[in-house]
Design a protein around this motif. Structure first.
Motif, PDB file in Angstrom:
ATOM      1  N   ALA A   1       0.836  -1.209   0.000  1.00 34.77           N
ATOM      2  CA  ALA A   1       0.000   0.000   0.000  1.00 34.77           C
ATOM      3  C   ALA A   1       0.864   1.250   0.000  1.00 34.77           C
ATOM      4  N   VAL A   2       1.870   1.275   0.876  1.00 38.03           N
ATOM      5  CA  VAL A   2       2.775   2.431   0.963  1.00 38.03           C
ATOM      6  C   VAL A   2       3.506   2.610  -0.363  1.00 38.03           C
ATOM      7  N   GLY A   3       3.990   1.521  -0.943  1.00 36.82           N
ATOM      8  CA  GLY A   3       4.706   1.581  -2.216  1.00 36.82           C
ATOM      9  C   GLY A   3       3.839   2.103  -3.352  1.00 36.82           C
ATOM     10  N   TRP A   4       2.567   1.676  -3.389  1.00 30.39           N
ATOM     11  CA  TRP A   4       1.641   2.128  -4.428  1.00 30.39           C
ATOM     12  C   TRP A   4       1.418   3.633  -4.321  1.00 30.39           C
ATOM     13  N   VAL A   5       1.158   4.113  -3.108  1.00 28.35           N
ATOM     14  CA  VAL A   5       0.949   5.547  -2.886  1.00 28.35           C
ATOM     15  C   VAL A   5       2.211   6.329  -3.267  1.00 28.35           C
ATOM     16  N   HIS A   6       3.367   5.883  -2.799  1.00 32.06           N
ATOM     17  CA  HIS A   6       4.622   6.592  -3.084  1.00 32.06           C
ATOM     18  C   HIS A   6       4.945   6.590  -4.576  1.00 32.06           C
ATOM     19  N   ARG A   7       4.659   5.489  -5.262  1.00 33.71           N
ATOM     20  CA  ARG A   7       4.894   5.417  -6.719  1.00 33.71           C
ATOM     21  C   ARG A   7       4.035   6.445  -7.459  1.00 33.71           C
TER      22      ARG A   7
ATOM     23  N   ARG B   1       3.781  13.578  -9.871  1.00 33.39           N
ATOM     24  CA  ARG B   1       4.174  14.941  -9.515  1.00 33.39           C
ATOM     25  C   ARG B   1       5.610  15.084  -9.016  1.00 33.39           C
ATOM     26  N   GLY B   2       6.372  13.996  -8.982  1.00 36.41           N
ATOM     27  CA  GLY B   2       7.740  14.071  -8.481  1.00 36.41           C
ATOM     28  C   GLY B   2       7.803  14.349  -6.984  1.00 36.41           C
ATOM     29  N   ILE B   3       6.769  13.968  -6.260  1.00 42.20           N
ATOM     30  CA  ILE B   3       6.691  14.226  -4.821  1.00 42.20           C
ATOM     31  C   ILE B   3       7.251  13.038  -4.043  1.00 42.20           C
ATOM     32  N   VAL B   4       8.144  13.341  -3.121  1.00 39.60           N
ATOM     33  CA  VAL B   4       8.647  12.348  -2.172  1.00 39.60           C
ATOM     34  C   VAL B   4       8.356  12.903  -0.782  1.00 39.60           C
ATOM     35  N   ILE B   5       7.545  12.189  -0.034  1.00 42.11           N
ATOM     36  CA  ILE B   5       7.180  12.634   1.311  1.00 42.11           C
ATOM     37  C   ILE B   5       8.375  12.416   2.239  1.00 42.11           C
TER      38      ILE B   5
END
Length: 153
Positions: A54-60, A66-70
């Motif tokens: 789930a985390v990987g899907w959201v981060h991908r 948008r090139g966003i890295v939390i």
């Protein structure tokens, strides 16, 4: 170990390391109440380390769209499907909640939503977004924003 989020009694379990743990717990409970009332779905979460898909899907999606890295550390996450909508949530130590709403049908609604817990600053990586305010009995003032997903995930 997944656990159901109780919106009747708000608990900071799993979110204790957040400087805004109480507000983040209220935000999480607010989401649980929404899914229970709208879809009769029990909102469960688990430690982010146990919810890597789930985390990987959201981060991908954030990175590719948008090139966003939390920058903040994910604490808890969940992924589920209600009706024809695939959902994923990640709750971060900073007080941020990121969700993906992805309609399975072609041409359906697909978006990423950001919600900021009361008491947290807008993260640098989200500084280009405008945030609207909404009141919640469980979470106080929530600031939210979103963007539409263009790609296929």
């Amino acid at each position: 170990m997944p656990h159901a989020v109780d919106f009747g009694t708000v608990s900071t379990t799993g979110l204790e390391t957040s400087p805004v743990a109480a507000a983040l717990a209220g935000l999480r409970a607010n989401e649980a109440r929404y899914f229970k009332n709208k879809y009769d779905h029990e909102f469960t979460v688990e430690p982010a380390a146990d919810a890597r898909p789930a985390v990987g899907w959201v981060h991908r999606i954030l990175e590719e769209e948008r090139g966003i890295v939390i920058a903040s550390r994910p604490l808890e996450a969940t992924a589920f499907q209600v009706e024809n909508i695939r959902m994923a949530y990640v709750f971060y130590e900073s007080g941020l909640s990121v969700n993906v709403m992805y309609t399975v049908d072609d041409g359906g609604k697909r978006a990423v939503g950001f919600k900021l817990s009361e008491g947290m600053d807008v993260p640098e990586e989200l500084s280009s977004f405008k945030f609207a305010r909404q009141k919640s009995k469980l979470a106080g003032t929530i600031r939210g924003s979103y963007f539409v997903i263009k790609g296929e995930y």
